[in-house]
Design a protein around this motif. Structure first.
Motif, PDB file in Angstrom:
ATOM      1  N   UNK A 104      39.014  49.185  43.530  1.00 44.59           N
ATOM      2  CA  UNK A 104      40.531  49.088  44.198  1.00 44.59           C
ATOM      3  C   UNK A 104      40.676  47.650  44.572  1.00 44.59           C
ATOM      4  N   UNK A 105      41.577  47.041  43.859  1.00 43.99           N
ATOM      5  CA  UNK A 105      41.766  45.583  44.066  1.00 43.99           C
ATOM      6  C   UNK A 105      43.236  45.204  44.460  1.00 43.99           C
ATOM      7  N   UNK A 106      43.560  44.383  45.434  1.00 45.97           N
ATOM      8  CA  UNK A 106      44.966  44.055  45.872  1.00 45.97           C
ATOM      9  C   UNK A 106      45.176  42.393  45.638  1.00 45.97           C
ATOM     10  N   UNK A 107      46.014  41.901  44.936  1.00 42.97           N
ATOM     11  CA  UNK A 107      46.341  40.744  44.695  1.00 42.97           C
ATOM     12  C   UNK A 107      45.241  39.856  44.270  1.00 42.97           C
ATOM     13  N   UNK A 108      44.662  39.048  45.046  1.00 43.58           N
ATOM     14  CA  UNK A 108      43.546  38.290  44.454  1.00 43.58           C
ATOM     15  C   UNK A 108      42.271  39.090  44.136  1.00 43.58           C
ATOM     16  N   UNK A 109      42.197  40.004  44.979  1.00 49.95           N
ATOM     17  CA  UNK A 109      41.276  40.994  44.721  1.00 49.95           C
ATOM     18  C   UNK A 109      41.254  41.819  43.504  1.00 49.95           C
ATOM     19  N   UNK A 110      42.473  42.165  43.176  1.00 50.08           N
ATOM     20  CA  UNK A 110      42.809  42.867  41.724  1.00 50.08           C
ATOM     21  C   UNK A 110      42.230  41.711  40.492  1.00 50.08           C
ATOM     22  N   UNK A 111      42.587  40.521  40.795  1.00 53.30           N
ATOM     23  CA  UNK A 111      42.312  39.724  39.972  1.00 53.30           C
ATOM     24  C   UNK A 111      40.726  39.457  39.787  1.00 53.30           C
ATOM     25  N   UNK A 112      40.137  39.616  40.841  1.00 51.24           N
ATOM     26  CA  UNK A 112      38.572  39.625  40.666  1.00 51.24           C
ATOM     27  C   UNK A 112      38.108  40.965  40.302  1.00 51.24           C
ATOM     28  N   UNK A 113      38.839  41.964  40.408  1.00 45.86           N
ATOM     29  CA  UNK A 113      38.331  43.454  39.908  1.00 45.86           C
ATOM     30  C   UNK A 113      38.342  43.348  38.260  1.00 45.86           C
ATOM     31  N   UNK A 114      39.436  42.604  37.675  1.00 44.65           N
ATOM     32  CA  UNK A 114      39.388  42.555  36.520  1.00 44.65           C
ATOM     33  C   UNK A 114      38.244  41.475  35.764  1.00 44.65           C
ATOM     34  N   UNK A 115      38.121  40.456  36.429  1.00 39.91           N
ATOM     35  CA  UNK A 115      36.751  39.701  36.055  1.00 39.91           C
ATOM     36  C   UNK A 115      35.663  40.479  36.205  1.00 39.91           C
ATOM     37  N   UNK A 116      35.562  41.358  37.074  1.00 40.08           N
ATOM     38  CA  UNK A 116      33.972  42.181  37.354  1.00 40.08           C
ATOM     39  C   UNK A 116      33.945  42.885  36.107  1.00 40.08           C
ATOM     40  N   UNK A 117      35.358  43.526  35.804  1.00 35.78           N
ATOM     41  CA  UNK A 117      35.213  44.806  34.760  1.00 35.78           C
ATOM     42  C   UNK A 117      34.905  44.123  33.570  1.00 35.78           C
ATOM     43  N   UNK A 118      35.486  43.175  33.249  1.00 36.44           N
ATOM     44  CA  UNK A 118      35.340  42.287  31.933  1.00 36.44           C
ATOM     45  C   UNK A 118      33.965  41.797  31.800  1.00 36.44           C
ATOM     46  N   UNK A 119      33.329  41.270  32.749  1.00 33.13           N
ATOM     47  CA  UNK A 119      31.912  40.791  32.598  1.00 33.13           C
ATOM     48  C   UNK A 119      30.852  42.093  32.428  1.00 33.13           C
ATOM     49  N   UNK A 120      31.050  43.044  33.107  1.00 32.94           N
ATOM     50  CA  UNK A 120      30.365  44.106  32.949  1.00 32.94           C
ATOM     51  C   UNK A 120      30.380  44.925  31.574  1.00 32.94           C
TER      52      UNK A 120
END
Length: 247
Positions: A104-120
């Motif tokens: 679950x990501x909100x705002x910058x945390x949502x942007x980070x969630x996408x980065x994490x998901x993409x890298x994995x």
């Protein structure tokens, strides 16, 4: 049976305790059916005071630590200062507290969630990395007020379509992250579920948003389909509740 585990990432200028307050509708939906791990961002950007509204049902002090996942610097070039430190921290969390089923990501945390998901999902030799972390791809993401990490050298992160289910929560009057920026992010996912609401930059506390979140999460937390929370939000088809942008 082991409960699903969800990583929860706050927005810029917040922290884990404040995000627990902002995400109280989500927490009420999940209840004790999953383990929620709220992280503090590793970048300290000073201190602020919460508003009266933020203090409702909060057991945290009026002054709180103001944290983020990176500093965005705009000069001759775009630079996300501190993101390397953040990814090192995330890698450690994934190793020591994972595996995580969703984010679950909100705002910058949502942007980070996408980065994490993409890298994995798509390990590469690009400038961003989670190191040698041994963690399976994320199964689902829930993103509110999401946006792309707008640094040209990181555009490679968005070249591969992410196939995990995703729920995108978008305020039609969001003045912090323009809804058009969130719409761009939706296009990076194979079959995004989209919930639009009349409001700004926050996770709605409404029963309708609770129904949407419950319907989405039931795919990954079967126990949610067998219970109702205090708001009476039983299992609901997410497609029937979410608003399709293409409609």
């Amino acid at each position: 049976m082991t409960k699903p585990k969800i990583l929860c990432l706050h927005g810029f200028g917040e922290n884990a305790e404040l995000f627990k307050v902002r995400a109280r509708n989500f927490r009420a939906v999940v209840g004790d059916t999953a383990d929620l791990v709220f992280l503090d961002g590793p970048i300290d950007i000073g201190s602020l005071h919460m508003t009266t509204g933020d203090l409702v049902d909060a057991s945290i002090a009026r002054e709180f630590t103001n944290l983020g996942w990176w500093w965005m610097r705009r000069g001759r070039s775009f630079e996300a200062r501190g993101i390397g430190k953040t990814l090192d921290f995330i890698s450690k969390v994934l190793t020591e507290q994972g595996p995580f089923d969703g984010i679950l990501g909100f705002s910058q945390g949502a942007a980070l969630a996408i980065v994490i998901s993409s890298l994995l999902a798509n390990p590469s030799d690009g400038p961003l990395s989670l190191g040698n972390v041994d963690h399976p791809p994320i199964k689902f993401v829930m993103l509110a007020g999401a946006f792309q990490l707008e640094v040209p050298e990181y555009e490679y992160l968005y070249k591969h379509t992410l196939t995990m289910p995703s729920l995108h929560i978008v305020g039609t009057y969001d003045t912090v992250v323009d809804p058009e920026r969130s719409k761009i992010v939706q296009g990076y996912f194979d079959s995004p579920d989209i919930f639009e609401f009349v409001g700004g930059h926050f996770i709605p506390q409404s029963p309708k948003c609770a129904r949407v979140m419950r319907a989405f999460l039931t795919q990954f937390i079967p126990a949610l389909g067998d219970s109702k929370n205090e708001q009476g939000t039983g299992s609901t088809d997410v497609a029937a509740e979410a608003v399709a942008v293409s409609a």
